[in-house]
Design a protein around this motif. Structure first.
Motif, PDB file in Angstrom:
ATOM      1  N   HIS A  56       6.607  11.572  -0.785  1.00  0.00           N
ATOM      2  CA  HIS A  56       7.410  11.236   0.392  1.00  0.00           C
ATOM      3  C   HIS A  56       6.623  10.381   1.384  1.00  0.00           C
ATOM      4  N   ILE A  57       5.297  10.564   1.409  1.00  0.00           N
ATOM      5  CA  ILE A  57       4.463   9.779   2.320  1.00  0.00           C
ATOM      6  C   ILE A  57       4.396   8.322   1.875  1.00  0.00           C
ATOM      7  N   LEU A  58       4.103   8.117   0.590  1.00  0.00           N
ATOM      8  CA  LEU A  58       3.868   6.767   0.083  1.00  0.00           C
ATOM      9  C   LEU A  58       5.155   5.979  -0.088  1.00  0.00           C
ATOM     10  N   LEU A  59       6.235   6.664  -0.473  1.00  0.00           N
ATOM     11  CA  LEU A  59       7.512   5.979  -0.685  1.00  0.00           C
ATOM     12  C   LEU A  59       8.400   6.198   0.530  1.00  0.00           C
ATOM     13  N   ALA A  60       8.095   5.480   1.588  1.00  0.00           N
ATOM     14  CA  ALA A  60       8.882   5.589   2.813  1.00  0.00           C
ATOM     15  C   ALA A  60      10.248   4.930   2.620  1.00  0.00           C
ATOM     16  N   ASP A  61      11.177   5.270   3.522  1.00  0.00           N
ATOM     17  CA  ASP A  61      12.530   4.715   3.410  1.00  0.00           C
ATOM     18  C   ASP A  61      12.530   3.193   3.477  1.00  0.00           C
ATOM     19  N   SER A  62      11.591   2.620   4.223  1.00  0.00           N
ATOM     20  CA  SER A  62      11.576   1.167   4.415  1.00  0.00           C
ATOM     21  C   SER A  62      10.572   0.441   3.522  1.00  0.00           C
ATOM     22  N   GLY A  63       9.979   1.157   2.560  1.00  0.00           N
ATOM     23  CA  GLY A  63       9.056   0.477   1.647  1.00  0.00           C
ATOM     24  C   GLY A  63       7.884   1.355   1.252  1.00  0.00           C
ATOM     25  N   PHE A  64       6.824   0.721   0.778  1.00  0.00           N
ATOM     26  CA  PHE A  64       5.630   1.420   0.311  1.00  0.00           C
ATOM     27  C   PHE A  64       4.568   1.441   1.410  1.00  0.00           C
ATOM     28  N   ARG A  65       4.043   2.625   1.679  1.00  0.00           N
ATOM     29  CA  ARG A  65       3.009   2.748   2.710  1.00  0.00           C
ATOM     30  C   ARG A  65       1.622   2.485   2.120  1.00  0.00           C
ATOM     31  N   PHE A  66       0.887   1.568   2.728  1.00  0.00           N
ATOM     32  CA  PHE A  66      -0.481   1.284   2.333  1.00  0.00           C
ATOM     33  C   PHE A  66      -1.415   1.344   3.539  1.00  0.00           C
ATOM     34  N   ASP A  67      -1.028   2.105   4.560  1.00  0.00           N
ATOM     35  CA  ASP A  67      -1.855   2.197   5.759  1.00  0.00           C
ATOM     36  C   ASP A  67      -3.041   3.125   5.505  1.00  0.00           C
ATOM     37  N   LEU A  68      -3.973   3.144   6.449  1.00  0.00           N
ATOM     38  CA  LEU A  68      -5.225   3.867   6.291  1.00  0.00           C
ATOM     39  C   LEU A  68      -5.017   5.353   6.029  1.00  0.00           C
ATOM     40  N   SER A  69      -4.191   6.020   6.825  1.00  0.00           N
ATOM     41  CA  SER A  69      -4.034   7.468   6.680  1.00  0.00           C
ATOM     42  C   SER A  69      -3.368   7.834   5.356  1.00  0.00           C
ATOM     43  N   ALA A  70      -2.401   7.026   4.906  1.00  0.00           N
ATOM     44  CA  ALA A  70      -1.756   7.292   3.613  1.00  0.00           C
ATOM     45  C   ALA A  70      -2.747   7.138   2.469  1.00  0.00           C
ATOM     46  N   MET A  71      -3.582   6.118   2.532  1.00  0.00           N
ATOM     47  CA  MET A  71      -4.581   5.903   1.482  1.00  0.00           C
ATOM     48  C   MET A  71      -5.646   6.997   1.492  1.00  0.00           C
ATOM     49  N   LEU A  72      -6.008   7.469   2.665  1.00  0.00           N
ATOM     50  CA  LEU A  72      -6.956   8.586   2.744  1.00  0.00           C
ATOM     51  C   LEU A  72      -6.403   9.819   2.038  1.00  0.00           C
ATOM     52  N   SER A  73      -5.130  10.103   2.263  1.00  0.00           N
ATOM     53  CA  SER A  73      -4.507  11.261   1.631  1.00  0.00           C
ATOM     54  C   SER A  73      -4.452  11.085   0.120  1.00  0.00           C
ATOM     55  N   LEU A  74      -4.134   9.883  -0.340  1.00  0.00           N
ATOM     56  CA  LEU A  74      -4.066   9.617  -1.779  1.00  0.00           C
ATOM     57  C   LEU A  74      -5.441   9.759  -2.427  1.00  0.00           C
ATOM     58  N   ILE A  75      -6.467   9.238  -1.770  1.00  0.00           N
ATOM     59  CA  ILE A  75      -7.829   9.357  -2.305  1.00  0.00           C
ATOM     60  C   ILE A  75      -8.257  10.821  -2.322  1.00  0.00           C
ATOM     61  N   ALA A  76      -7.935  11.559  -1.260  1.00  0.00           N
ATOM     62  CA  ALA A  76      -8.285  12.980  -1.215  1.00  0.00           C
ATOM     63  C   ALA A  76      -7.618  13.735  -2.359  1.00  0.00           C
ATOM     64  N   TRP A  77      -6.347  13.441  -2.602  1.00  0.00           N
ATOM     65  CA  TRP A  77      -5.637  14.089  -3.711  1.00  0.00           C
ATOM     66  C   TRP A  77      -6.286  13.744  -5.045  1.00  0.00           C
ATOM     67  N   SER A  78      -6.671  12.496  -5.232  1.00  0.00           N
ATOM     68  CA  SER A  78      -7.302  12.068  -6.481  1.00  0.00           C
ATOM     69  C   SER A  78      -8.648  12.752  -6.684  1.00  0.00           C
ATOM     70  N   VAL A  79      -9.427  12.867  -5.606  1.00  0.00           N
ATOM     71  CA  VAL A  79     -10.728  13.540  -5.693  1.00  0.00           C
ATOM     72  C   VAL A  79     -10.538  15.010  -6.076  1.00  0.00           C
ATOM     73  N   MET A  80      -9.572  15.678  -5.455  1.00  0.00           N
ATOM     74  CA  MET A  80      -9.342  17.085  -5.768  1.00  0.00           C
ATOM     75  C   MET A  80      -8.857  17.251  -7.209  1.00  0.00           C
ATOM     76  N   LEU A  81      -8.054  16.315  -7.692  1.00  0.00           N
ATOM     77  CA  LEU A  81      -7.598  16.382  -9.084  1.00  0.00           C
ATOM     78  C   LEU A  81      -8.787  16.240 -10.034  1.00  0.00           C
ATOM     79  N   LEU A  82      -9.685  15.307  -9.739  1.00  0.00           N
ATOM     80  CA  LEU A  82     -10.881  15.134 -10.565  1.00  0.00           C
ATOM     81  C   LEU A  82     -11.740  16.400 -10.554  1.00  0.00           C
ATOM     82  N   LEU A  83     -11.885  17.006  -9.387  1.00  0.00           N
ATOM     83  CA  LEU A  83     -12.660  18.239  -9.292  1.00  0.00           C
ATOM     84  C   LEU A  83     -12.026  19.356 -10.117  1.00  0.00           C
TER      85      LEU A  83
END
Length: 270
Positions: A56-83
């Motif tokens: 829901h964060i990345l696929l906003a109603d008006s398009g794709f979010r690529f701002d700093l906070s959204a990317m931080l959350s995505l990277i955090a999720w990826s790191v936790m998945l790797l762990l």
């Protein structure tokens, strides 16, 4: 209904990350390993909730979010998945203890600290591949950096002949070094692919708003290459490897987050 589901997933993910942190910290204080099924079960549930929230964060109603906070959350999720994946074979309680609070903060910021950067209406497959490879590279090398920090800490403990009770939460030193260089090598491969897709699919990687990011990313790639060469050809390890890892990661993070921070917060540009 959709908004309520996203909100529930958001707060559930944060709560589960906090509970996972508490379980790991309690085990550390008692100097014993937490129940693996409980520990990894909590982390798995946190990742599922975080993933639902991210959709829901990345696929906003008006398009794709690529701002700093959204990317931080995505990277955090990826790191936790790797762990989570790596913890099936390695004892990574301390790494997870360090990462879960950061993941909770990143998830909180993604929803409540959006800087108002307009989402992109469209994104080409080539740019999507470049973004995915970049995020994967940053995540892998972030995890490598956490591993390097723990390697440095363990080296200091052994050097001073003062191994603490927390050392039992870490794999043997040789295993940790092998894991470190495996993560760096894989991360370097992803970073290479990211740079190549950027060169192929971006109109101009050296445009004014991208030149600092591109130059610093290339510099980070060079530093990681020197580190891997030094390890395989010269036998670099221990604190030498840690210093090179931290230096390369600092440049890489400055390339990505420094550029985004300047564009979105300082210059108010998307």
């Amino acid at each position: 209904m959709e908004d309520s589901m996203a909100g529930l997933a958001h707060w559930t993910a944060i709560a589960l990350y906090i509970v996972t942190t508490g379980v790991a910290a309690t085990a550390l204080i008692r100097q014993r390993q937490p129940s693996k099924s409980l520990f990894l079960g909590l982390l798995t549930c946190a990742l599922i909730a975080h993933g639902i929230s991210l959709k829901h964060i990345l696929l906003a109603d008006s398009g794709f979010r690529f701002d700093l906070s959204a990317m931080l959350s995505l990277i955090a999720w990826s790191v936790m998945l790797l762990l989570l994946i790596l913890s099936r074979r390695h004892q990574l309680t301390l790494l997870i203890l360090a990462a879960t609070p950061l993941a909770a903060i990143a998830e909180l910021a993604a929803v409540h600290a959006w800087g108002g950067v307009p989402p992109r209406q469209q994104i080409s497959p080539g740019i999507a591949a470049h973004a995915l490879l970049s995020i994967s590279a940053y995540s892998m090398l972030t995890l490598a950096t956490l591993q390097a920090l723990y390697l440095y800490w363990l080296n200091q403990q052994l050097h001073n002949h003062r191994p603490s009770g927390a050392s039992r939460f870490l794999p043997p030193l040789q295993t940790m070094e092998s894991l470190l260089f495996g993560l760096i090598a894989f991360g370097q491969l992803l970073l290479t692919a990211s740079l190549l897709t950027g060169a192929l699919f971006m109109e101009d990687m050296f445009a004014q708003h991208l030149v600092h990011k591109t130059a610093l990313s290339i510099l980070a790639w060079i530093l990681y290459s020197i580190l891997l060469w030094g390890h395989w050809k010269q036998g670099w390890r221990g604190n030498t490897a840690v210093r090179w890892t931290l230096s390369a990661f600092a440049v890489l993070m400055l390339a990505f987050f420094g550029s985004k921070l300047a564009l979105e917060v300082i210059l108010h540009r998307g």
